[in-house]
Design a protein around this motif. Structure first.
Motif, PDB file in Angstrom:
ATOM      1  N   SER A 153       0.826  -1.192   0.000  1.00  0.00           N
ATOM      2  CA  SER A 153       0.000   0.000   0.000  1.00  0.00           C
ATOM      3  C   SER A 153       0.861   1.242   0.000  1.00  0.00           C
ATOM      4  N   SER A 154       0.246   2.378  -0.385  1.00  0.00           N
ATOM      5  CA  SER A 154       0.930   3.659  -0.487  1.00  0.00           C
ATOM      6  C   SER A 154       2.168   3.553  -1.375  1.00  0.00           C
ATOM      7  N   CYS A 155       2.114   2.723  -2.362  1.00  0.00           N
ATOM      8  CA  CYS A 155       3.233   2.562  -3.275  1.00  0.00           C
ATOM      9  C   CYS A 155       2.712   2.014  -4.583  1.00  0.00           C
ATOM     10  N   SER A 156       3.556   2.024  -5.587  1.00  0.00           N
ATOM     11  CA  SER A 156       3.125   1.610  -6.913  1.00  0.00           C
ATOM     12  C   SER A 156       3.179   0.109  -7.063  1.00  0.00           C
ATOM     13  N   GLN A 157       2.312  -0.409  -7.952  1.00  0.00           N
ATOM     14  CA  GLN A 157       2.316  -1.835  -8.246  1.00  0.00           C
ATOM     15  C   GLN A 157       3.035  -2.089  -9.565  1.00  0.00           C
ATOM     16  N   MET A 158       3.973  -1.238  -9.925  1.00  0.00           N
ATOM     17  CA  MET A 158       4.664  -1.390 -11.189  1.00  0.00           C
ATOM     18  C   MET A 158       5.501  -2.658 -11.189  1.00  0.00           C
ATOM     19  N   ARG A 159       5.649  -3.235 -12.371  1.00  0.00           N
ATOM     20  CA  ARG A 159       6.274  -4.543 -12.474  1.00  0.00           C
ATOM     21  C   ARG A 159       7.689  -4.564 -11.932  1.00  0.00           C
ATOM     22  N   ASP A 160       8.502  -3.581 -12.319  1.00  0.00           N
ATOM     23  CA  ASP A 160       9.896  -3.576 -11.895  1.00  0.00           C
ATOM     24  C   ASP A 160      10.023  -3.465 -10.385  1.00  0.00           C
ATOM     25  N   GLU A 161       9.041  -2.856  -9.741  1.00  0.00           N
ATOM     26  CA  GLU A 161       9.107  -2.648  -8.308  1.00  0.00           C
ATOM     27  C   GLU A 161       8.590  -3.856  -7.538  1.00  0.00           C
ATOM     28  N   PHE A 162       7.569  -4.483  -8.076  1.00  0.00           N
ATOM     29  CA  PHE A 162       6.912  -5.555  -7.346  1.00  0.00           C
ATOM     30  C   PHE A 162       7.593  -6.906  -7.521  1.00  0.00           C
ATOM     31  N   ASN A 163       8.262  -7.106  -8.645  1.00  0.00           N
ATOM     32  CA  ASN A 163       8.837  -8.406  -8.963  1.00  0.00           C
ATOM     33  C   ASN A 163       9.778  -8.970  -7.902  1.00  0.00           C
ATOM     34  N   PRO A 164      10.721  -8.181  -7.329  1.00  0.00           N
ATOM     35  CA  PRO A 164      11.623  -8.768  -6.329  1.00  0.00           C
ATOM     36  C   PRO A 164      10.882  -9.353  -5.133  1.00  0.00           C
ATOM     37  N   LEU A 165       9.790  -8.723  -4.740  1.00  0.00           N
ATOM     38  CA  LEU A 165       9.037  -9.216  -3.597  1.00  0.00           C
ATOM     39  C   LEU A 165       8.259 -10.468  -3.947  1.00  0.00           C
ATOM     40  N   LEU A 166       7.692 -10.498  -5.133  1.00  0.00           N
ATOM     41  CA  LEU A 166       6.976 -11.686  -5.577  1.00  0.00           C
ATOM     42  C   LEU A 166       7.950 -12.848  -5.742  1.00  0.00           C
ATOM     43  N   GLN A 167       9.122 -12.554  -6.283  1.00  0.00           N
ATOM     44  CA  GLN A 167      10.139 -13.590  -6.467  1.00  0.00           C
ATOM     45  C   GLN A 167      10.546 -14.212  -5.136  1.00  0.00           C
ATOM     46  N   SER A 168      10.709 -13.390  -4.106  1.00  0.00           N
ATOM     47  CA  SER A 168      11.131 -13.908  -2.801  1.00  0.00           C
ATOM     48  C   SER A 168      10.105 -14.865  -2.214  1.00  0.00           C
ATOM     49  N   GLY A 169       8.838 -14.659  -2.562  1.00  0.00           N
ATOM     50  CA  GLY A 169       7.811 -15.553  -2.060  1.00  0.00           C
ATOM     51  C   GLY A 169       7.675 -16.830  -2.844  1.00  0.00           C
ATOM     52  N   LEU A 170       8.144 -16.836  -4.101  1.00  0.00           N
ATOM     53  CA  LEU A 170       7.987 -18.013  -4.958  1.00  0.00           C
ATOM     54  C   LEU A 170       9.168 -18.969  -4.878  1.00  0.00           C
ATOM     55  N   GLU A 171      10.353 -18.461  -4.572  1.00  0.00           N
ATOM     56  CA  GLU A 171      11.547 -19.299  -4.586  1.00  0.00           C
ATOM     57  C   GLU A 171      11.393 -20.482  -3.641  1.00  0.00           C
ATOM     58  N   GLY A 172      11.658 -21.669  -4.165  1.00  0.00           N
ATOM     59  CA  GLY A 172      11.579 -22.885  -3.368  1.00  0.00           C
ATOM     60  C   GLY A 172      10.212 -23.533  -3.363  1.00  0.00           C
ATOM     61  N   PHE A 173       9.246 -22.932  -4.080  1.00  0.00           N
ATOM     62  CA  PHE A 173       7.878 -23.448  -4.044  1.00  0.00           C
ATOM     63  C   PHE A 173       7.308 -23.689  -5.439  1.00  0.00           C
ATOM     64  N   MET A 174       8.174 -23.768  -6.451  1.00  0.00           N
ATOM     65  CA  MET A 174       7.723 -24.007  -7.817  1.00  0.00           C
ATOM     66  C   MET A 174       8.302 -25.330  -8.319  1.00  0.00           C
ATOM     67  N   TRP A 175       7.417 -26.158  -8.886  1.00  0.00           N
ATOM     68  CA  TRP A 175       7.824 -27.450  -9.431  1.00  0.00           C
ATOM     69  C   TRP A 175       7.437 -27.520 -10.898  1.00  0.00           C
ATOM     70  N   LYS A 176       8.306 -28.091 -11.722  1.00  0.00           N
ATOM     71  CA  LYS A 176       8.039 -28.164 -13.163  1.00  0.00           C
ATOM     72  C   LYS A 176       8.078 -29.625 -13.632  1.00  0.00           C
ATOM     73  N   ASP A 177       7.659 -29.811 -14.882  1.00  0.00           N
ATOM     74  CA  ASP A 177       7.649 -31.131 -15.534  1.00  0.00           C
ATOM     75  C   ASP A 177       6.758 -32.125 -14.800  1.00  0.00           C
ATOM     76  N   ILE A 178       5.605 -31.639 -14.374  1.00  0.00           N
ATOM     77  CA  ILE A 178       4.619 -32.463 -13.673  1.00  0.00           C
ATOM     78  C   ILE A 178       3.612 -32.990 -14.699  1.00  0.00           C
ATOM     79  N   ALA A 179       3.207 -34.230 -14.565  1.00  0.00           N
ATOM     80  CA  ALA A 179       2.229 -34.826 -15.476  1.00  0.00           C
ATOM     81  C   ALA A 179       0.822 -34.376 -15.081  1.00  0.00           C
ATOM     82  N   PHE A 180       0.143 -33.681 -16.015  1.00  0.00           N
ATOM     83  CA  PHE A 180      -1.200 -33.148 -15.777  1.00  0.00           C
ATOM     84  C   PHE A 180      -2.296 -34.035 -16.406  1.00  0.00           C
TER      85      PHE A 180
END
Length: 854
Positions: A153-180
């Motif tokens: 809040s009280s700040c911009s949601q611009m991509r360059d600004e928000f990405n580092p914070l989103l990245q910190s929350g995703l690291e270690g919690f993404m899995w790939k090559d899963i059979a759907f």
């Protein structure tokens, strides 16, 4: 591509407000300005501050009348951008004699249109309560939120600004090559997705034309041809009530924080004909995040597959969908990068990404189109909506395009039915507890539909208000409802009265349990996505403007532009690192939950709890006497919970203390035992460290790497910080260092100074005038919590030697020491309350006497 319809200007939107929408606030500010001129010049608040507070009142009005979030965000951006001339102009309109607010809104609209500053996100305003007496504080009550991947809040949601914070929350919690495969085989009520003739759908030349542009540098043309193909795909599949749209050049509405974002492709329920066929050249229909069933992103360059940029972009869209659809259990997505396609699955534990499909081959095309068709055939439950939530017809809630109130109407849980009246709080974060609270009424279970949609004079409802809480708790933690039931058996003071509670879904890898939302996925060949080795951004541009800006950390902007240079903050980690990072819930400041840095949340359980205790937020328009009474009773509840039931709360904050709605009996009580710890007979402390950043005890903040345990004294210290936070003016500015303690250890030293040698200058001197009666209480609590009792002679000896008392942060051992500290704190509150009651009684009697004379 230009939209075929022109969006209304800010002035046009603001003129739709009632002519007296600001009348009550203008009256309050006129009184405040009159008092301002009675003060000494050096004590008068600057006009800039007055106008900034008035703009916050304007934001309250905009939220009250449900104006678009984009308008609120643009008005919020004026908070720190008014120059002297603009401030004086706004000031003169505020104090003008007329009560018609058209001039005010016209000026604000004019300022909004002329300002070129980046868009700012509107602060979340919990509640605005007009003052009942002249002695009550008359400033709007605002919940300030820290900047993280789950709240900003009280700040911009611009991509360059928000990405580092989103990245910190995703690291270690993404899995790939899963059979759907199993996910789409079981799609729909009857699994008939595979029965549609895919050969006919694939025969079109449109798909080949689209794929031929995969290496073209014109990304706009690639997206346009892709949108055309998805439209034809939807028409040929002809699945009832589902259609793949693109948002064209229009931004999606109902963004969680007003962020301006577009979707290349989204699956939603069909729009009325012929609207759904016009969206290629700029849709005449406005698409909303509330309507999204499945989201898709198109890239012409195959090198973008699983790039950092793509992951963050799709994650932002998933986050927006969670934010716009409270109660959504998980979100589906897909990506097409050149001729490479993948399916995505977002839930509260992480992100699951499918194996890669080469859609330039016949096998890859069949798999990809089978998945797209499977999405169209899925039931509401398979799309991530909960069968417990019902619409007015009694069927599982599924958002309808264009609906004014795109939220479920009822919750069916066990043998109970509840009419959902209002959302109290919810979170847009992906990897988190996803806490959601509703204000509701218990309904007669014999009736299928409530007769009154507004529930104001509902004859089929029991008539008792209740609160519905839904959260995805770590399966390693004890259920909150179990803790409350144990407390009730011990007759703990202020216990929540539970109507019904229980667990529903589970999210975990490698589990085939029926209620596991990941039960269809095969993780045999899955690998963890390692952020460090992901490809960087390529040269491809998607035709959208990219805005630059500083990285959003936990920065709180100063009310007056100060030249003071502050230490650079660092990003805050997400709660998903089980007891190892910070967590930010809806409307919440940062939380800390530590145990082992190597541990992460592997599984979560979705819990429901419905309680009859409906209180008022602590941080909404409260008088000094009410605040003191509420905190005193909440401390008594905390003591009872600890001594009778052996439960340590571990997360005392302004959000977890509620005021009673009734004026008699208990004045305050505690909520939220999600991080509470039930102690064994031999324990007096919790092995984990939890808390909300500004209210955490100093000892816990000073020793983040040592095995310090959470104790009852740390919670008492948190109550002290709650008192200060609610008494002080502009706490997120004045107590900036308190918010930053988790992000930067250097701020812990500043907080320690604030409560020791600089307490009067930095804290007491910044108390709001109306909260002055609580200054002595704050001094007394500080004395009890941090200093050893000394007689006057010992104090004189220290002064003579030029020494100061040593601050004590530890927890005294023994039941006697604990009881003594609780007793002294309660006595300090009682003395303060008694004096304020006597003062009020004196003035009431004096007023009555003056009335008799007249």
């Amino acid at each position: 591509m230009a939209s075929s319809m022109t969006s209304p200007s800010s002035a046009d939107v603001l003129r739709t407000l009632p002519p007296d929408s600001l009348a009550a606030y203008r009256a309050i500010f006129r009184q405040a300005l009159d008092l301002r001129f009675e003060l000494r010049p050096d004590l008068r608040p600057p006009l800039t501050t007055v106008c900034q507070h008035f703009l916050l009142c304007c934001l309250i009005v905009l939220q009250k009348y449900h104006l678009p979030q984009s308008i609120s965000s643009r008005v919020a951006s004026l908070h720190h951008s008014l120059n002297t001339r603009e401030t004086e102009e706004l000031y003169h309109i505020i104090i003008s004699d007329t009560d018609n607010d058209e001039r005010v809104w016209d000026l604000i609209a004019s300022l909004v249109e002329t300002k070129s500053k980046p868009q700012s996100v509107v602060p979340s305003i919990r509640e605005s309560i007009p003052p009942t007496t002249s002695s009550s504080p008359c400033w709007p009550c605002i919940t300030y939120k820290s900047k993280s991947s789950s709240m900003s809040s009280s700040c911009s949601q611009m991509r360059d600004e928000f990405n580092p914070l989103l990245q910190s929350g995703l690291e270690g919690f993404m899995w790939k090559d899963i059979a759907f495969d199993r996910l789409f085989e079981d799609a729909g009520d009857s699994g008939n997705a595979s029965q549609i003739d895919m050969h006919t759908i694939m025969a079109s030349n449109t798909f080949d034309e689209w794929m031929s542009m995969a290496k073209d540098t014109d990304i706009t043309a690639f997206k346009r041809h892709g949108a055309i193909w998805f439209r034809q795909f939807s028409e040929r599949c002809n699945v009832a009530d589902r259609f793949y749209y693109n948002s064209g050049s229009a931004h999606m509405s109902d963004a969680y924080h007003g962020a301006r974002r577009r979707l290349d492709i989204c699956l939603s329920r069909k729009l009325a004909e012929p609207s759904h066929s016009l969206d290629i050249n700029g849709s005449e229909a406005t698409h909303s995040w509330k309507d999204v069933l499945v989201l898709g992103e198109l890239k012409s360059n195959q090198n973008q597959d699983l790039s950092k940029r793509l992951i963050l972009q799709v994650a932002r869209y998933g986050r927006e969908t969670f934010g716009a659809q409270p109660g959504r259990r998980f979100v589906h997505a897909f990506t097409v990068c050149g001729h490479l396609a993948r399916f995505w699955f977002f839930d509260r534990v992480g992100v699951s990404i499918s194996e890669c499909y080469d859609i330039s081959t016949e096998t890859g095309q069949k798999s990809f189109m089978h998945g797209l068709l499977g999405y169209m055939e899925m039931t509401a439950s398979q799309l991530g909506f909960d069968e417990c939530y019902k619409d007015n017809s009694g069927t599982t809630f599924l958002p309808s395009v264009g609906s004014e109130n795109n939220h479920p109407a009822y919750l069916h849980f066990g043998d109970k039915k509840f009419r959902l009246l209002k959302i109290l709080c919810w979170s847009s974060a992906i990897i988190t507890r996803g806490t959601l609270c509703w204000l509701a009424k218990e309904c007669d279970s014999r009736s299928s539909i409530c007769a009154d949609n507004n529930c104001s004079t509902c004859t089929e409802c029991v008539g008792k208000m209740c609160v519905v809480k839904e959260a995805w708790r770590d399966t390693a933690l004890t259920s909150e409802s179990i803790l409350w039931q144990a407390a009730k058996q011990k007759e703990v003071l202020g216990c929540l009265d539970i109507i019904v509670a229980g667990d529903t879904d589970v999210v975990a890898r490698n589990s085939r349990e029926e209620n596991n939302v990941r039960k269809y996925f095969d993780y045999t060949e899955a690998t963890l996505v390692e952020w460090k080795i992901l490809p960087e951004e390529t040269g491809e541009m998607d035709g959208r403007k990219r805005k630059s800006g500083a990285v959003i950390m936990q920065t709180i902007y100063s009310e007056d532009e100060s030249d003071v240079e502050r230490p650079k903050p660092v990003p805050v980690m997400d709660e998903s690192r089980k007891r190892a990072g910070s967590q930010l819930e809806s409307g919440r400041l940062s939380k800390l939950n530590k145990l082992k840095d190597s541990e992460v949340v592997q599984a979560r359980t979705r819990s429901f709890m419905v309680v009859r205790n409906v209180g008022k937020p602590l941080n909404s328009g409260i008088r000094p006497l009410n605040l003191a009474e509420t905190l005193r009773d909440a401390i008594n509840c905390h003591r009872s919970l600890y001594e009778k039931a052996g439960i340590l709360h571990c997360d005392v904050s302004i959000y977890n203390i509620m005021r009673m709605r009734s004026t008699s009996g208990l004045k305050g009580f505690l909520i939220d035992l999600d991080y509470a710890h039930q102690l064994s007979n031999s324990q007096e402390q919790s092995p984990s460290i939890t808390g909300t950043a500004p209210f955490m005890a100093l000892e816990l903040l000073q020793t983040p790497g040592t095995p310090t345990c959470h104790t009852w004294r740390h919670d008492l210290e948190s109550f002290f910080y709650v008192l200060i936070w609610l008494c002080i003016m502009n706490p997120n500015e004045t107590l900036y260092s308190w918010i930053q303690c988790l992000a930067n250890p250097s701020y812990v030293f500043i907080k320690k100074e604030d409560i020791t040698e600089a307490f009067e200058r930095r804290v007491l001197d910044n108390f709001h005038d109306a909260m002055s009666p609580l200054k002595k209480l704050a001094l007394g609590l500080r004395e009890i919590l941090f200093y050893k009792q000394m007689d006057p002679r010992e104090l004189e000896d220290l002064d003579a030697k030029g020494l100061t008392r040593k601050i004590q942060l530890g927890t005294p051992a023994g039941d006697g020491a604990r009881c003594d500290m609780y007793d002294r704190i309660i006595t300090a509150f009682n003395d303060c309350i008694c004096k304020m009651q006597s003062f009020e009684f004196y003035h009431v009697c004096k007023r009555d006497q003056e009335g008799e004379k007249i």
